[in-house]
Design a protein around this motif. Structure first.
Motif, PDB file in Angstrom:
ATOM      1  N   LEU A  80       0.839  -1.205   0.000  1.00 21.99           N
ATOM      2  CA  LEU A  80       0.000   0.000   0.000  1.00 21.99           C
ATOM      3  C   LEU A  80       0.872   1.253   0.000  1.00 21.99           C
ATOM      4  O   LEU A  80       0.586   2.223  -0.709  1.00 21.99           O
ATOM      5  N   ALA A  81       1.941   1.217   0.778  1.00 23.50           N
ATOM      6  CA  ALA A  81       2.850   2.368   0.825  1.00 23.50           C
ATOM      7  C   ALA A  81       3.498   2.588  -0.547  1.00 23.50           C
ATOM      8  O   ALA A  81       3.838   3.710  -0.908  1.00 23.50           O
ATOM      9  N   THR A  99      -3.371   8.075  -3.093  1.00 29.65           N
ATOM     10  CA  THR A  99      -3.635   8.226  -1.656  1.00 29.65           C
ATOM     11  C   THR A  99      -5.066   7.843  -1.279  1.00 29.65           C
ATOM     12  O   THR A  99      -5.359   7.672  -0.097  1.00 29.65           O
ATOM     13  N   TYR A 144      -6.269   5.068  -1.615  1.00 26.46           N
ATOM     14  CA  TYR A 144      -6.159   3.748  -0.984  1.00 26.46           C
ATOM     15  C   TYR A 144      -5.559   3.839   0.426  1.00 26.46           C
ATOM     16  O   TYR A 144      -5.592   2.882   1.178  1.00 26.46           O
ATOM     17  N   HIS A 145      -4.953   5.006   0.751  1.00 27.49           N
ATOM     18  CA  HIS A 145      -4.259   5.144   2.043  1.00 27.49           C
ATOM     19  C   HIS A 145      -5.168   5.663   3.145  1.00 27.49           C
ATOM     20  O   HIS A 145      -4.858   5.481   4.319  1.00 27.49           O
ATOM     21  N   ASP A 146      -6.234   6.359   2.729  1.00 26.42           N
ATOM     22  CA  ASP A 146      -7.037   7.119   3.684  1.00 26.42           C
ATOM     23  C   ASP A 146      -7.397   6.318   4.922  1.00 26.42           C
ATOM     24  O   ASP A 146      -7.987   5.241   4.827  1.00 26.42           O
ATOM     25  N   ALA A 158      -3.096   5.412   8.109  1.00 25.96           N
ATOM     26  CA  ALA A 158      -1.811   5.929   8.598  1.00 25.96           C
ATOM     27  C   ALA A 158      -1.566   5.427  10.028  1.00 25.96           C
ATOM     28  O   ALA A 158      -2.529   5.184  10.768  1.00 25.96           O
ATOM     29  N   LEU A 193       1.586   4.622   7.556  1.00 27.33           N
ATOM     30  CA  LEU A 193       2.127   3.576   6.681  1.00 27.33           C
ATOM     31  C   LEU A 193       3.625   3.457   6.947  1.00 27.33           C
ATOM     32  O   LEU A 193       4.238   4.378   7.489  1.00 27.33           O
TER      33      LEU A 193
END
Ligand code: PLP
Length: 402
Positions: free
Chosen positions: A134-135, A140, A142-144, A147, A149
């Protein structure tokens, strides 16, 4: 009840046959999704079914404490076909990329370059959903909410050689890139970009990783996408179509980097277990016997000709198709919405396609797709466009499902 982490279409699939899926009412669909670039030989292929059944009757699981014949044979087959000497098996594309990230960092560490721990990836790339993969996934969205990451990941613009020259510095352990980006809506790397990546990684001591999870296994023609580009990376990751639907991932590594991972460094309980390996071997055998590579080249030509024609006939609805082989993106132009066309094709033409990236219809059908199936699909796209152009009710005039 299943967790609601997927947006599922209102469709319950009970069986598959070749390029078709059958739902619980008996309705048949032309499947141009293929389990998202997985079922290369189509559904319920007898050679895969036979290999799975025979292996299941012989040996299903032993762990990686012991060797077994299907994994050894498959590793040798992949080595022979790729020229990569070492193979690690896991269960998915994400895991294959995690393995590649760990290998790159540990290789730098073992060769006395402890500061060399950055994994560089491209804008628009997709590498998976676990924290490391994912990192490495730049989008972003997909990151929401996930954190923090892991640290040590950077991105560089896709297909920008000048930016890549600046980005690959003495801290970069590896540069990971999809030769053809799938999830972001099908974008091909330029040959210059991949060649520059090869040169820069070699000059500056970073590993070059090609994520071929989606674009590998014959999807763009040759078995490996790197063969289509004539650029050889240091590591290739595979999954999706490898076993034609059984869960498996693989990391192929050139010998000089293989010592990055030693006993105890990395592993998987199920990785490379006998049944998926047997299915993958059957897949490779059928590929050879049916000269699938030639078929993909021919059918891809027909598909692109038809889609280009469609884009010319309906320039306010469809953009120019992108992609290679049978990894194809057809942009839909605003105010029209790719998701609406996906739904119309399913409901009114019994054709399954899916939306990827920014308003693009992605076509990743089984590689055994026929010319008449391409024709049926093109007719349905025309009808979808006609009904939009005329803003008439959608159902009338769609080609029959049967
Ligand atoms: N890498 C690429 C290029 C992908 O397209 C995908 C999945 O779509 C992945 C990695 C993740 O693979 P998996 O879903 O098998 O973990």
């Amino acid at each position: 009840m299943l967790l609601e982490n997927y947006n599922r279409a209102p469709l319950t699939v009970v069986a598959g046959e070749g390029c078709e899926l059958i739902d619980d009412t008996g309705r048949r669909y032309l499947d141009l999704v293929g389990g998202i670039a997985v079922c290369a030989l189509g559904h319920a292929h007898p050679a895969i079914a036979d290999a799975v059944a025979a292996q299941a009757r012989t040996l299903v699981h032993v762990s990686n404490l012991y060797g077994h014949e299907p994994a050894g044979t498959l590793a040798n087959e992949l080595s022979y076909r790729s020229g990569f000497e070492r193979v690690f098996f896991c269960n998915s594309g994400t895991e294959a990329n995690e393995a590649a990230i760990k290998l790159a960092r540990k290789f730098a560490y073992r060769t006395g370059n402890k500061q060399r721990n950055v994994i560089l990836s491209c804008t628009g790339g997709f590498h998976g959903r676990t924290m490391g993969a994912l990192a490495a996934t730049a989008n972003t969205a997909y990151h929401d909410g996930f954190a923090p990451l892991p640290a040590g990941f950077r991105t560089t613009p896709f297909n920008d050689v000048a930016a890549l020259q600046d980005a690959i510095d003495e801290n970069v352990a590896a540069f990971i890139v999809e030769p053809v980006q799938g999830e972001s809506g099908v974008f091909c790397a330029s040959p210059e970009f991949l060649k520059a990546a090869r040169e820069l990684c070699s000059q500056r001591g970073a590993l070059l990783i090609f994520d071929e999870v989606q674009c590998g296994m014959g999807r763009v023609g040759p078995l490996f996408a790197f063969q289509a580009y004539g650029v050889t990376p240091d590591v290739v990751t595979l999954a999706k179509a490898l076993a034609n639907g059984l869960p498996i991932g693989a990391m192929l590594v050139r010998e000089q980097f293989a010592a990055g991972l030693k006993p105890g460094d990395h592993g998987s309980t199920f990785g490379g277990s006998p049944v998926p390996c047997a299915a993958a071997l059957a897949h490779l055998r059928v590929r050879d016997e049916t000269h699938l590579e030639h078929h993909v080249a021919a059918i891809s030509g027909e598909l692109f000709r038809g889609l280009n024609d469609l884009a010319m006939r309906y320039p306010h609805i469809y953009g120019e198709p992108r992609g290679m082989g049978l990894l194809v993106g057809l942009p839909v132009l605003p105010p029209h919405d790719a998701a609406d066309i996906v739904n119309d094709l399913r409901e009114h033409a019994s054709i399954l396609v899916n939306k990827a990236g920014n308003n693009t219809i992605r076509l990743v059908p089984p590689l055994i797709l026929t010319a008449s199936q391409v024709e049926r699909m093109l007719d349905a796209f025309s009808m979808a466009a006609e009904s939009r152009a005329a803003t008439a009710p959608l159902a009338a005039g769609y080609p029959s499902a049967h």
